[in-house]
Design an enzyme around this catalytic site. Structure first.
Site, PDB file in Angstrom:
ATOM      1  N   TRP A   1       1.143  -1.318  -0.341  1.00  0.00           N
ATOM      2  CA  TRP A   1      -0.038   0.417   0.063  1.00  0.00           C
ATOM      3  C   TRP A   1       0.699   1.322  -0.116  1.00  0.00           C
ATOM      4  O   TRP A   1       0.639   2.518  -0.437  1.00  0.00           O
ATOM      5  CB  TRP A   1      -0.582   0.021   1.136  1.00  0.00           C
ATOM      6  CG  TRP A   1      -2.009  -1.027   1.185  1.00  0.00           C
ATOM      7  CD1 TRP A   1      -2.454  -1.851   2.214  1.00  0.00           C
ATOM      8  CD2 TRP A   1      -3.173  -1.463  -0.326  1.00  0.00           C
ATOM      9  NE1 TRP A   1      -3.070  -2.838   1.741  1.00  0.00           N
ATOM     10  CE2 TRP A   1      -3.677  -2.124   0.212  1.00  0.00           C
ATOM     11  CE3 TRP A   1      -3.422  -0.117  -0.921  1.00  0.00           C
ATOM     12  CZ2 TRP A   1      -4.859  -2.886  -0.429  1.00  0.00           C
ATOM     13  CZ3 TRP A   1      -4.364  -1.433  -1.860  1.00  0.00           C
ATOM     14  CH2 TRP A   1      -5.431  -2.069  -1.923  1.00  0.00           C
TER      15      TRP A   1
ATOM     16  N   ASP B   1      -1.816   6.726   6.438  1.00  0.00           N
ATOM     17  CA  ASP B   1      -2.351   5.292   6.143  1.00  0.00           C
ATOM     18  C   ASP B   1      -2.988   5.013   7.112  1.00  0.00           C
ATOM     19  O   ASP B   1      -1.793   4.164   7.418  1.00  0.00           O
ATOM     20  CB  ASP B   1      -2.206   4.821   4.357  1.00  0.00           C
ATOM     21  CG  ASP B   1      -2.693   3.779   4.460  1.00  0.00           C
ATOM     22  OD1 ASP B   1      -4.271   3.160   5.279  1.00  0.00           O
ATOM     23  OD2 ASP B   1      -3.147   3.016   3.327  1.00  0.00           O
TER      24      ASP B   1
ATOM     25  N   LYS C   1     -11.549  -1.993   6.924  1.00  0.00           N
ATOM     26  CA  LYS C   1     -11.408  -2.117   7.679  1.00  0.00           C
ATOM     27  C   LYS C   1     -11.618  -2.754   8.676  1.00  0.00           C
ATOM     28  O   LYS C   1     -11.980  -3.260   9.894  1.00  0.00           O
ATOM     29  CB  LYS C   1     -10.338  -2.217   7.699  1.00  0.00           C
ATOM     30  CG  LYS C   1      -9.218  -2.347   6.089  1.00  0.00           C
ATOM     31  CD  LYS C   1      -8.648  -2.979   5.302  1.00  0.00           C
ATOM     32  CE  LYS C   1      -9.003  -3.124   3.858  1.00  0.00           C
ATOM     33  NZ  LYS C   1      -7.662  -2.344   3.480  1.00  0.00           N
TER      34      LYS C   1
HETATM   35  C1  LIG Z   1      -6.769  -1.522   2.088  1.00  0.00           C
HETATM   36  C2  LIG Z   1      -5.981  -0.445   2.311  1.00  0.00           C
HETATM   37  C3  LIG Z   1      -5.711   0.021   1.082  1.00  0.00           C
HETATM   38  C4  LIG Z   1      -6.950   0.303  -0.050  1.00  0.00           C
HETATM   39  O1  LIG Z   1      -8.719   0.147   0.361  1.00  0.00           O
HETATM   40  P1  LIG Z   1      -9.412   1.141  -0.602  1.00  0.00           P
HETATM   41  O2  LIG Z   1     -10.209   1.593   0.314  1.00  0.00           O
HETATM   42  O3  LIG Z   1      -9.706   0.313  -1.334  1.00  0.00           O
HETATM   43  O4  LIG Z   1      -8.660   1.495  -1.849  1.00  0.00           O
HETATM   44  C5  LIG Z   1      -4.508   1.387   1.498  1.00  0.00           C
HETATM   45  N1  LIG Z   1      -3.624   1.341   2.480  1.00  0.00           N
HETATM   46  C6  LIG Z   1      -4.363  -0.073   3.277  1.00  0.00           C
HETATM   47  C7  LIG Z   1      -3.087   0.184   4.203  1.00  0.00           C
HETATM   48  C8  LIG Z   1      -5.487  -1.290   3.041  1.00  0.00           C
HETATM   49  O5  LIG Z   1      -5.430  -1.848   4.283  1.00  0.00           O
END
Ligand SMILES: *Cc1c(COP(=O)(O)O)cnc(C)c1O
Length: 360
Positions: free
Chosen positions: A101, A171, A195
């Site tokens: 990511w 993030d 998540k």
């Molecule tokens: C799942 C995830 C993403 C991607 O998320 P989307 O909402 O599908 O774009 C980005 N960063 C992390 C850490 C993730 O776990």
């Protein structure tokens, strides 16, 4: 009715109480005679929903007045572009690469400016967080970027990098609201909610107000400008209203759990149960470096691909589902987000013990 223990990395388990409440309100939300899905986002009922949601996340994270909370769309992935387009005043940023990511975000940022890989653990297949004691952020970088919890590899920054005053962008998709944090250490904290908070379709961006600039990179679409959403209170266009409503219920649920200190204790207890078993097991082993282990995502392997596949299938038959690991790590991954009950982890560990006895 039988619910399974869902160990999915995302979209993931939600608190049963929240789902029950939403079910009760499905046809008639509090006397409005309609579902939240059917109501105007400009209605008084929805205004209360979004305002309460913002108030409650501010309480949970202790967010000061000089930060804006935005409820946006496009997933965490849209932020990979929005962040450089809004923040790259000098067209320079430092990225710490701790997994796929972070790498995706870094690649996207290269379209807009000079995005430097300041550190990386790719040589270790991202099984650890790189040593950052020697990190020297470029003096003129607009921000330093991290992916705080690495969903795929099961690692987490247990201490934040010292960015020497340069805004830190994180993030936190897979560790959002899992423990208390000092929000003032961040310029931006953001994540997709699917998540650890709610249904897919909502992205929460918590941004320090001085980073909300009108002078974004030329060509930045209106919908991708933080100041547009900030000015409109996240109602510039139709927001993902139902998702925000569920997030609001999860915030209330978290407050009932004792807030973030309360949920942190539960998360530590759940993760400890699984990690202690993994450390003693002669069949299974965790893949992440001990010092960097995540409380949320726990990848593990037997070392034998066929046995891994047999384990995952047998576990599913016992109501322990979505344990298959990400293809880049292989094996298994158990995600132990806020809404996973302790009993779910107990059930997993006792199933692993039984499987180990039968397969050693
Ligand atoms: C799942 C995830 C993403 C991607 O998320 P989307 O909402 O599908 O774009 C980005 N960063 C992390 C850490 C993730 O776990």
């Amino acid at each position: 009715m039988s619910r399974v223990y869902n160990f999915s990395a995302g979209p993931a388990v939600l608190p049963e109480e929240v789902l029950q409440e939403a079910a009760k309100e499905m046809l008639d939300y509090r006397g409005t005679g309609m579902s939240v899905m059917e109501m105007s986002h400009r209605s008084a009922a929805f205004e209360t929903i979004i305002q309460d949601a913002e108030k409650d996340i501010r309480t949970l994270l202790n967010i000061p007045e000089d930060y804006e909370v935005l409820f946006l769309q496009g997933g965490a992935s849209l932020q990979f572009a929005m962040i450089p387009m809004n923040l790259m005043k000098h067209k320079k940023a430092d990225y710490i690469l701790t997994g796929q990511w972070a790498k995706k975000a870094w690649k996207e940022a290269q379209k807009y400016g000079e995005a430097k890989a300041a550190a990386s653990s790719e040589e270790q297949n991202f099984s650890c967080i790189p040593d950052l004691s020697e990190l020297s952020a470029s003096g003129d970088a607009d921000y330093v970027y991290i992916c705080e919890n690495n969903t795929i590899y099961g690692t987490k920054f247990h201490t934040l990098p010292d960015t020497k005053g340069i805004p830190l962008v994180a993030d936190v998709s897979s560790c959002f609201l899992s423990e208390p944090v000092d929000i003032t250490k961040y310029g931006i904290m953001y994540g997709g909610v699917q998540k650890n908070i709610g249904p897919a379709g909502v992205t929460i961006v918590i941004i320090r107000k001085d980073l909300i600039r009108e002078e974004v990179l030329p060509g930045t679409p209106t919908m991708m400008q933080y100041h547009v959403h900030a000015k409109a209170g996240s109602l510039y266009n139709t927001p993902p209203a139902y998702g925000i409503y569920i997030c609001g219920k999860v915030f209330r649920w978290l407050l009932d759990q004792g807030g973030l200190p309360g949920i942190q204790k539960k998360n530590q207890k759940k993760a400890a149960l699984l990690y202690e078993y993994l450390d003693d097991s002669r069949l299974f082993s965790g893949t992440a470096a001990k010092k960097d282990r995540s409380l949320m995502n726990v990848p593990f392997v037997t070392g034998d691909k066929d046995l891994d596949a047999r384990f995952t299938a047998a576990a599913a038959e016992h109501g322990l589902v979505n344990l298959k690991g990400h293809r880049s790590v292989g094996g298994m991954r158990a995600s132990l987000y806020n809404a996973m009950p302790y009993e779910g982890v107990e059930a997993l560990v006792s199933f692993m013990e039984k499987f180990e006895k039968e397969n050693r």
